[in-house]
Design a protein around this motif. Structure first.
Motif, mmCIF file in Angstrom:
data_model
loop_
_atom_site.group_PDB
_atom_site.id
_atom_site.type_symbol
_atom_site.label_atom_id
_atom_site.label_comp_id
_atom_site.label_asym_id
_atom_site.label_seq_id
_atom_site.Cartn_x
_atom_site.Cartn_y
_atom_site.Cartn_z
ATOM 1 N N LYS A 224 2.143 3.942 -1.669
ATOM 2 C CA LYS A 224 1.544 3.670 -2.966
ATOM 3 C C LYS A 224 1.808 2.219 -3.351
ATOM 4 O O LYS A 224 2.938 1.740 -3.236
ATOM 5 N N PRO A 225 0.788 1.519 -3.813
ATOM 6 C CA PRO A 225 0.964 0.103 -4.153
ATOM 7 C C PRO A 225 1.815 -0.075 -5.408
ATOM 8 O O PRO A 225 1.782 0.751 -6.324
ATOM 9 N N THR A 226 2.577 -1.156 -5.439
ATOM 10 C CA THR A 226 3.310 -1.542 -6.636
ATOM 11 C C THR A 226 2.349 -2.268 -7.584
ATOM 12 O O THR A 226 1.191 -2.537 -7.237
ATOM 13 N N LYS A 227 2.845 -2.603 -8.756
ATOM 14 C CA LYS A 227 2.025 -3.355 -9.697
ATOM 15 C C LYS A 227 1.626 -4.691 -9.084
ATOM 16 O O LYS A 227 0.476 -5.131 -9.217
ATOM 17 N N ASN A 228 2.561 -5.325 -8.383
ATOM 18 C CA ASN A 228 2.265 -6.606 -7.747
ATOM 19 C C ASN A 228 1.223 -6.453 -6.647
ATOM 20 O O ASN A 228 0.346 -7.315 -6.484
ATOM 21 N N ASP A 229 1.309 -5.354 -5.875
ATOM 22 C CA ASP A 229 0.297 -5.096 -4.844
ATOM 23 C C ASP A 229 -1.089 -4.953 -5.477
ATOM 24 O O ASP A 229 -2.072 -5.503 -4.979
ATOM 25 N N THR A 230 -1.150 -4.206 -6.573
ATOM 26 C CA THR A 230 -2.432 -3.996 -7.242
ATOM 27 C C THR A 230 -3.004 -5.310 -7.749
ATOM 28 O O THR A 230 -4.200 -5.591 -7.583
ATOM 29 N N LEU A 231 -2.151 -6.146 -8.352
ATOM 30 C CA LEU A 231 -2.601 -7.452 -8.828
ATOM 31 C C LEU A 231 -3.061 -8.339 -7.665
ATOM 32 O O LEU A 231 -3.929 -9.195 -7.830
ATOM 33 N N SER A 232 -2.472 -8.114 -6.484
ATOM 34 C CA SER A 232 -2.833 -8.876 -5.278
ATOM 35 C C SER A 232 -3.982 -8.235 -4.511
ATOM 36 O O SER A 232 -4.314 -8.668 -3.412
ATOM 37 N N PRO A 291 -2.425 -11.991 1.236
ATOM 38 C CA PRO A 291 -1.665 -11.528 2.403
ATOM 39 C C PRO A 291 -0.227 -11.171 2.033
ATOM 40 O O PRO A 291 0.384 -11.805 1.173
ATOM 41 N N PHE A 292 0.302 -10.134 2.686
ATOM 42 C CA PHE A 292 1.707 -9.784 2.494
ATOM 43 C C PHE A 292 2.611 -10.969 2.851
ATOM 44 O O PHE A 292 3.572 -11.255 2.174
ATOM 45 N N ASN A 293 2.253 -11.642 3.953
ATOM 46 C CA ASN A 293 3.078 -12.730 4.468
ATOM 47 C C ASN A 293 2.219 -13.960 4.732
ATOM 48 O O ASN A 293 1.739 -14.166 5.840
ATOM 49 N N PRO A 294 1.983 -14.774 3.704
ATOM 50 C CA PRO A 294 1.139 -15.949 3.896
ATOM 51 C C PRO A 294 1.620 -16.841 5.034
ATOM 52 O O PRO A 294 2.821 -17.072 5.197
ATOM 53 N N SER A 295 0.641 -17.278 5.835
ATOM 54 C CA SER A 295 0.915 -18.127 7.003
ATOM 55 C C SER A 295 1.899 -17.471 7.959
ATOM 56 O O SER A 295 2.622 -18.125 8.712
#
Length: 301
Positions: A224-232, A291-295
């Motif tokens: 389940k996505p967190t609030k930050n995941d949803t915003l992203s 992205p979860f992990n930019p670059s």
């Protein structure tokens, strides 16, 4: 002689505790070589719904004379590798449609990353998955200073496998997981199709960082996505599997061709397996995902 009330209460508590423990212990099943010792093995296993002829339909041009890995990939290699992960839920989670969709999703990535199809290719551009088993013209040696997995002299770490593995540290990491010395012998992934599929399924099933999900988890509904995941805009679905596997090589760049190509393979495989692309699910793309992990130098690219 009558038992004291306190003794009766103690006996009752013990009996209830034993009963609760018995109920809480999950049932496990044994399906022989393909799946055993897991609650997931009580479900349909992959060979219950995915057969040789379907594999042949998905990868119908892999042994064409112009392909670059003729005779290497086959159904037996895939299902042998999958059997290591079916007890963990690969292709055995959820209802039949969810299971079939996961296999189509995983193989959609594989097909896209190993394809030599092009717009006017015989049979169409999506029929040429598993054409390669290694990178044909490496652009670099993929050796990065790493104290855990230092490069071995004379060894090259270019892309190999079903979800191609790049870089020394990724070969070391995957090799540790599979108990094979891939750091010294990365060529094993282009010599053994079962091992190549094992490495790819391990990548699909394994989070790359703590507190981040695996591609499997976001696809089958275990996350389940967190609030930050949803915003992203990181929401469960096929699109997020691309985010996890490829990071900003693919995601957060709009509707680019490499992303669309992966989606096309997934949906083509859904059609070919009899599920239908109308059941692709929500959040199929990652065009606007952060992205979860930019670059991040992903294990596959």
């Amino acid at each position: 002689m009558m038992a004291r009330p306190a003794t009766l209460l103690l006996l009752l508590v013990v009996a209830v505790t034993v009963a609760d423990a018995s109920k809480s212990k999950q049932k496990t099943c044994d399906k022989g070589w393909e799946c055993s010792g897991s609650v997931y093995c009580c479900n349909e296993t992959i060979t219950d719904y995915f057969q040789v002829y379907q594999f042949e339909n998905l990868f119908s041009k892999r042994n064409a004379p112009v392909a670059h890995a003729v005779g290497f990939w086959d159904f037996q290699s895939f299902i042998t590798a999958a059997a290591l992960f079916e007890p963990l839920g690969f292709g055995t989670t959820g209802d039949k449609q969810t299971k079939m969709k996961e296999v189509a999703a995983f193989l959609g990535h594989v097909g896209s990353k190993t394809s030599c199809g092009y717009g006017v290719a015989t049979g169409g551009p999506l029929a040429w998955g598993l054409c390669y088993n290694h990178e044909m013209s490496p652009s670099q040696d993929y050796c990065d200073p790493n104290y855990l997995y230092p490069c071995i002299d004379g060894v090259q770490y270019y892309g190999r496998g079903a979800l191609p593995v790049y870089w020394n540290y990724n070969y070391g990491l995957v090799g540790d997981a599979l108990k094979v010395d891939l750091l010294s012998h990365p060529e094993y992934l282009e010599q053994n199709a079962t091992l190549a599929f094992e490495a790819a399924i391990w990548r699909w099933m394994t989070p790359m960082k703590k507190k981040q999900p695996s591609a499997h988890d976001v696809f089958v509904g275990n996350w389940k996505p967190t609030k930050n995941d949803t915003l992203s805009k990181r929401l469960p679905g096929f699109g997020l599997t691309m985010n996890i596997l490829y990071g900003d090589n693919i995601c957060g760049q709009g509707y680019i061709d490499p992303m669309n190509n992966i989606i096309s393979h997934y949906q083509y495989y859904l059609d070919s397996m009899g599920v239908g692309r109308q059941f692709s699910g929500d959040n199929v793309d990652c065009a606007e995902q952060v992205p979860f992990n930019p670059s991040y130098k992903a294990a596959t690219s």
